[in-house]
Design an enzyme around this catalytic site. Structure first.
Site, PDB file in Angstrom:
ATOM      1  N   HIS A 192      13.206   5.812  -3.991  1.00 38.28           N
ATOM      2  CA  HIS A 192      12.360   6.977  -4.288  1.00 38.28           C
ATOM      3  C   HIS A 192      12.965   8.250  -3.729  1.00 38.28           C
ATOM      4  O   HIS A 192      13.871   8.226  -2.903  1.00 38.28           O
ATOM      5  CB  HIS A 192      10.931   6.795  -3.761  1.00 38.28           C
ATOM      6  CG  HIS A 192      10.788   6.706  -2.272  1.00 38.28           C
ATOM      7  ND1 HIS A 192      10.754   5.515  -1.592  1.00 38.28           N
ATOM      8  CD2 HIS A 192      10.642   7.664  -1.321  1.00 38.28           C
ATOM      9  CE1 HIS A 192      10.594   5.733  -0.299  1.00 38.28           C
ATOM     10  NE2 HIS A 192      10.531   7.053  -0.106  1.00 38.28           N
ATOM     11  N   HIS A 222      13.105  13.840   1.573  1.00 41.06           N
ATOM     12  CA  HIS A 222      14.050  12.769   1.886  1.00 41.06           C
ATOM     13  C   HIS A 222      14.405  11.989   0.629  1.00 41.06           C
ATOM     14  O   HIS A 222      13.721  12.092  -0.382  1.00 41.06           O
ATOM     15  CB  HIS A 222      13.474  11.815   2.952  1.00 41.06           C
ATOM     16  CG  HIS A 222      12.261  11.037   2.519  1.00 41.06           C
ATOM     17  ND1 HIS A 222      10.972  11.469   2.722  1.00 41.06           N
ATOM     18  CD2 HIS A 222      12.142   9.833   1.886  1.00 41.06           C
ATOM     19  CE1 HIS A 222      10.123  10.566   2.264  1.00 41.06           C
ATOM     20  NE2 HIS A 222      10.805   9.568   1.738  1.00 41.06           N
ATOM     21  N   GLU A 267      16.153   7.370   3.982  1.00 38.17           N
ATOM     22  CA  GLU A 267      15.295   6.219   4.276  1.00 38.17           C
ATOM     23  C   GLU A 267      15.908   4.979   3.639  1.00 38.17           C
ATOM     24  O   GLU A 267      16.524   5.065   2.569  1.00 38.17           O
ATOM     25  CB  GLU A 267      13.897   6.497   3.686  1.00 38.17           C
ATOM     26  CG  GLU A 267      12.870   5.408   3.924  1.00 38.17           C
ATOM     27  CD  GLU A 267      11.509   5.772   3.302  1.00 38.17           C
ATOM     28  OE1 GLU A 267      11.268   6.962   2.993  1.00 38.17           O
ATOM     29  OE2 GLU A 267      10.702   4.849   3.107  1.00 38.17           O
ATOM     30  N   GLN A 309       7.893  10.121  -4.788  1.00 39.17           N
ATOM     31  CA  GLN A 309       6.848   9.941  -3.765  1.00 39.17           C
ATOM     32  C   GLN A 309       6.381  11.333  -3.333  1.00 39.17           C
ATOM     33  O   GLN A 309       7.130  12.079  -2.705  1.00 39.17           O
ATOM     34  CB  GLN A 309       7.431   9.194  -2.569  1.00 39.17           C
ATOM     35  CG  GLN A 309       6.445   8.921  -1.449  1.00 39.17           C
ATOM     36  CD  GLN A 309       7.151   8.302  -0.244  1.00 39.17           C
ATOM     37  OE1 GLN A 309       8.077   8.878   0.291  1.00 39.17           O
ATOM     38  NE2 GLN A 309       6.714   7.118   0.151  1.00 39.17           N
ATOM     39  N   GLU A 353      -0.147   9.920   0.187  1.00 35.12           N
ATOM     40  CA  GLU A 353       0.965   9.905  -0.763  1.00 35.12           C
ATOM     41  C   GLU A 353       0.550   9.368  -2.124  1.00 35.12           C
ATOM     42  O   GLU A 353      -0.419   8.614  -2.254  1.00 35.12           O
ATOM     43  CB  GLU A 353       2.111   9.053  -0.218  1.00 35.12           C
ATOM     44  CG  GLU A 353       1.713   7.594  -0.024  1.00 35.12           C
ATOM     45  CD  GLU A 353       2.902   6.699   0.254  1.00 35.12           C
ATOM     46  OE1 GLU A 353       3.466   6.828   1.334  1.00 35.12           O
ATOM     47  OE2 GLU A 353       3.247   5.889  -0.611  1.00 35.12           O
TER      48      GLU A 353
HETATM   49  C1  MC0 Z   1      13.968  17.657  10.102  1.00 30.53           C
HETATM   50  N1  MC0 Z   1      15.225  18.076   9.829  1.00 30.53           N
HETATM   51  C2  MC0 Z   1      15.527  17.758   8.579  1.00 30.53           C
HETATM   52  C3  MC0 Z   1      14.387  17.115   8.061  1.00 30.53           C
HETATM   53  N2  MC0 Z   1      13.446  17.059   9.030  1.00 30.53           N
HETATM   54  N3  MC0 Z   1      16.638  17.957   7.861  1.00 30.53           N
HETATM   55  C4  MC0 Z   1      16.618  17.511   6.582  1.00 30.53           C
HETATM   56  N4  MC0 Z   1      15.552  16.903   6.002  1.00 30.53           N
HETATM   57  C5  MC0 Z   1      14.424  16.692   6.716  1.00 30.53           C
HETATM   58  N5  MC0 Z   1      13.387  16.082   6.143  1.00 30.53           N
HETATM   59  C6  MC0 Z   1      16.109  18.808  10.743  1.00 30.53           C
HETATM   60  C7  MC0 Z   1      15.445  20.088  11.232  1.00 30.53           C
HETATM   61  O1  MC0 Z   1      15.647  21.159  10.340  1.00 30.53           O
HETATM   62  C8  MC0 Z   1      16.136  20.310  12.563  1.00 30.53           C
HETATM   63  O2  MC0 Z   1      17.376  20.930  12.355  1.00 30.53           O
HETATM   64  C9  MC0 Z   1      16.361  18.891  13.067  1.00 30.53           C
HETATM   65  O3  MC0 Z   1      16.338  18.032  11.911  1.00 30.53           O
HETATM   66  C10 MC0 Z   1      15.275  18.448  14.033  1.00 30.53           C
HETATM   67  O4  MC0 Z   1      14.043  18.614  13.368  1.00 30.53           O
HETATM   68  P1  MC0 Z   1      12.654  18.993  14.063  1.00 30.53           P
HETATM   69  O5  MC0 Z   1      11.905  19.833  13.119  1.00 30.53           O
HETATM   70  O6  MC0 Z   1      12.899  19.483  15.449  1.00 30.53           O
HETATM   71  O7  MC0 Z   1      11.891  17.635  14.100  1.00 30.53           O
HETATM   72  P2  MC0 Z   1      12.085  16.343  14.961  1.00 30.53           P
HETATM   73  O8  MC0 Z   1      13.421  16.279  15.606  1.00 30.53           O
HETATM   74  O9  MC0 Z   1      10.883  16.195  15.810  1.00 30.53           O
HETATM   75  O10 MC0 Z   1      12.006  15.244  13.790  1.00 30.53           O
HETATM   76  C11 MC0 Z   1      12.972  15.125  12.802  1.00 30.53           C
HETATM   77  C12 MC0 Z   1      13.010  13.641  12.361  1.00 30.53           C
HETATM   78  C13 MC0 Z   1      11.570  13.254  11.981  1.00 30.53           C
HETATM   79  C14 MC0 Z   1      13.970  13.515  11.207  1.00 30.53           C
HETATM   80  C15 MC0 Z   1      13.503  12.793  13.545  1.00 30.53           C
HETATM   81  O11 MC0 Z   1      11.128  14.083  10.915  1.00 30.53           O
HETATM   82  C16 MC0 Z   1      11.415  11.839  11.604  1.00 30.53           C
HETATM   83  O12 MC0 Z   1      11.277  10.959  12.470  1.00 30.53           O
HETATM   84  N6  MC0 Z   1      11.417  11.508  10.278  1.00 30.53           N
HETATM   85  C17 MC0 Z   1      11.241  10.141   9.824  1.00 30.53           C
HETATM   86  C18 MC0 Z   1       9.829   9.853   9.444  1.00 30.53           C
HETATM   87  C19 MC0 Z   1       9.358  10.699   8.278  1.00 30.53           C
HETATM   88  O13 MC0 Z   1       9.998  11.642   7.863  1.00 30.53           O
HETATM   89  N7  MC0 Z   1       8.135  10.343   7.757  1.00 30.53           N
HETATM   90  C20 MC0 Z   1       7.524  11.036   6.656  1.00 30.53           C
HETATM   91  C21 MC0 Z   1       7.728  10.293   5.404  1.00 30.53           C
HETATM   92  P3  MC0 Z   1      17.835  22.205  13.187  1.00 30.53           P
HETATM   93  O14 MC0 Z   1      19.199  22.550  12.634  1.00 30.53           O
HETATM   94  O15 MC0 Z   1      16.785  23.243  12.979  1.00 30.53           O
HETATM   95  O16 MC0 Z   1      17.912  21.706  14.601  1.00 30.53           O
HETATM   96  S1  MC0 Z   1       6.808   8.776   5.427  1.00 30.53           S
HETATM   97  C22 MC0 Z   1       7.419   7.866   4.148  1.00 30.53           C
HETATM   98  O17 MC0 Z   1       8.267   8.315   3.464  1.00 30.53           O
HETATM   99  C23 MC0 Z   1       6.815   6.477   3.991  1.00 30.53           C
HETATM  100  C24 MC0 Z   1       5.332   6.548   3.846  1.00 30.53           C
HETATM  101  C25 MC0 Z   1       7.437   5.667   2.849  1.00 30.53           C
HETATM  102  O18 MC0 Z   1       8.426   6.080   2.250  1.00 30.53           O
HETATM  103  O19 MC0 Z   1       6.922   4.590   2.554  1.00 30.53           O
END
Ligand code: MC0
Length: 142
Positions: free
Chosen positions: A7, A84, A134, A60, A43
């Protein structure tokens, strides 16, 4: 082995309005909806096509359920758009382990529950040329 685009995750402020855009513009219908409290999202999965490995490809659409969720924080900073991409695999544990061994940060020690009973993990976007990535094993694959 990654065998499909499972997705593309799209962050939006208003899930119902965004669903209606995809229905009215492209004719895509909602295949599934759920709230994932752990991830902080409401979602809708829009099924685009089936694939030969038994999985399928979806859009998604993701609306945050709280501001401090990953999608909530991302929306506040970037506005709506592609959040993502997700690759499908029959064995998310093995692929996550292989990719971790190549020096890419895998965000979860163990895969968590994703959409439709799938098992998911994420790769850090800073290790993937700016793309939050992912890995997904669909429920019927595990
Ligand atoms: C953050 N950054 C990204 C980003 N999110 N870059 C590209 N795409 C994204 N989606 C970048 C920010 O711009 C920043 O860069 C750096 O990563 C740190 O971001 P932050 O804003 O300080 O946030 P953090 O570090 O607290 O978290 C970022 C992180 C988090 C990726 C670790 O979003 C995470 O754990 N994601 C995984 C879970 C997730 O996304 N769940 C939602 C979908 P700079 O350069 O400014 O430092 S759930 C889903 O999809 C499920 C339901 C499913 O598929 O079944």
């Amino acid at each position: 082995m990654l065998t499909r685009i499972d997705h593309i995750g799209i962050a939006c402020f208003d899930l119902d309005r965004t669903v209606e855009f995809y229905r009215a513009t492209y004719g895509f219908e909602v295949h599934h909806t759920e709230v994932n409290e752990e991830q902080g999202v409401r979602e809708a999965m829009l099924r685009i096509n089936g694939t030969s490995d038994g999985g399928a490809s979806y859009l998604q659409l993701l609306e945050p359920t709280r501001e401090d969720s990953a999608v909530g924080k991302w929306l506040a900073k970037n506005g709506e758009g592609v959040h993502h991409i997700a690759f499908g695999t029959a064995d998310v544990d093995q692929d996550a382990s292989d990719i971790r061994g190549k020096g890419v940060r895998v965000l979860y020690d163990e895969p968590r529950t994703g959409s439709m009973g799938s098992r998911i993990t994420f790769l850090h976007p800073k290790d993937c040329h700016g793309v939050l990535t992912e890995l997904v094993t669909a429920r019927d694959e595990h």
